[in-house]
Design a protein around this motif. Structure first.
Motif, short mmCIF file in Angstrom:
data_model
loop_
_atom_site.label_atom_id
_atom_site.label_comp_id
_atom_site.label_asym_id
_atom_site.label_seq_id
_atom_site.Cartn_x
_atom_site.Cartn_y
_atom_site.Cartn_z
N TRP A 4 -10.63 -32.46 11.22
CA TRP A 4 -9.96 -33.68 11.65
C TRP A 4 -8.43 -33.54 11.57
O TRP A 4 -7.70 -34.26 12.24
N SER A 5 -7.93 -32.57 10.77
CA SER A 5 -6.47 -32.36 10.74
C SER A 5 -5.98 -31.80 12.08
O SER A 5 -4.88 -32.12 12.53
N TRP A 6 -6.80 -30.95 12.72
CA TRP A 6 -6.45 -30.43 14.04
C TRP A 6 -6.42 -31.56 15.07
O TRP A 6 -5.57 -31.58 15.96
N VAL A 7 -7.34 -32.49 14.95
CA VAL A 7 -7.35 -33.63 15.87
C VAL A 7 -6.08 -34.45 15.70
O VAL A 7 -5.45 -34.87 16.68
N LEU A 8 -5.66 -34.67 14.46
CA LEU A 8 -4.42 -35.42 14.20
C LEU A 8 -3.20 -34.67 14.74
O LEU A 8 -2.29 -35.27 15.34
N ILE A 9 -3.16 -33.35 14.53
CA ILE A 9 -2.02 -32.55 15.00
C ILE A 9 -1.91 -32.62 16.52
O ILE A 9 -0.84 -32.89 17.07
N TRP A 10 -3.06 -32.38 17.21
CA TRP A 10 -3.02 -32.39 18.68
C TRP A 10 -2.78 -33.79 19.23
O TRP A 10 -2.11 -33.96 20.26
N THR A 11 -3.26 -34.80 18.56
CA THR A 11 -2.98 -36.17 18.99
C THR A 11 -1.49 -36.48 18.84
O THR A 11 -0.87 -37.07 19.73
N GLY A 12 -0.91 -36.05 17.74
CA GLY A 12 0.54 -36.24 17.52
C GLY A 12 1.36 -35.50 18.56
O GLY A 12 2.35 -36.02 19.10
N LEU A 13 0.95 -34.24 18.85
CA LEU A 13 1.66 -33.48 19.87
C LEU A 13 1.54 -34.13 21.25
O LEU A 13 2.50 -34.17 22.02
N GLY A 14 0.35 -34.63 21.58
CA GLY A 14 0.15 -35.30 22.87
C GLY A 14 1.00 -36.55 22.97
O GLY A 14 1.60 -36.83 24.02
N LEU A 15 1.03 -37.35 21.90
CA LEU A 15 1.87 -38.55 21.91
C LEU A 15 3.35 -38.21 22.01
O LEU A 15 4.11 -38.90 22.70
N ALA A 16 3.76 -37.14 21.32
CA ALA A 16 5.16 -36.71 21.41
C ALA A 16 5.51 -36.29 22.84
O ALA A 16 6.59 -36.60 23.36
N LEU A 17 4.56 -35.57 23.49
CA LEU A 17 4.78 -35.15 24.87
C LEU A 17 4.88 -36.36 25.78
O LEU A 17 5.78 -36.44 26.63
N LEU A 18 3.99 -37.33 25.63
CA LEU A 18 4.05 -38.54 26.45
C LEU A 18 5.34 -39.32 26.21
O LEU A 18 5.94 -39.84 27.15
N GLY A 19 5.75 -39.40 24.97
CA GLY A 19 7.00 -40.09 24.66
C GLY A 19 8.21 -39.40 25.28
O GLY A 19 9.11 -40.05 25.83
N MET A 20 8.21 -38.06 25.21
CA MET A 20 9.30 -37.30 25.79
C MET A 20 9.34 -37.48 27.32
O MET A 20 10.40 -37.70 27.90
#
Length: 113
Positions: A4-20
């Motif tokens: 589940w830590s990988w899910v959190l990391i990739w979710t955070g990266l996806g949100l950061a990409l969308l925000g950028m």
């Protein structure tokens, strides 16, 4: 590391990409609007009214639809005008060089006075 830590990391990266991407899109939109506003102001300064149109103005006709004689006459007129401009320029240069080489050597003031 749990899965589940990988899910959190990739979710955070996806949100950061969308925000950028959203930030870049917003910035580009603001620049576009600023450019359009400047173009609108510039368009207000330009007078687009062509004024009175002359009815006997010569209309443009593509060379494909013109006769060979008409084209050769136009080319001959252009060559003659260019030759006349070259001759006038040559005459001006000759006149200037004559003035530079044939100056009057009369003295205007007495150097011993």
């Amino acid at each position: 590391m749990p899965w589940w830590s990988w899910v959190l990391i990739w979710t955070g990266l996806g949100l950061a990409l969308l925000g950028m991407l959203a930030w870049f899109g917003f910035t580009l939109f603001r620049k576009l609007m600023r450019t359009l506003r400047a173009l609108e102001d510039l368009g207000g300064m330009v007078d687009l009214d062509p004024g009175p149109v002359e009815s006997d103005a010569v209309r443009f006709t593509p060379a494909v639809f013109r006769s060979h004689q008409e084209l050769s006459d136009a080319a001959q007129l252009q060559r003659a005008a260019a030759e006349r401009r070259r001759q006038l320029r040559r005459d001006r240069l000759v006149q200037r060089s004559k003035l530079m080489t044939q100056t009057a050597l009369t003295q205007r003031t007495d150097p011993h006075a």
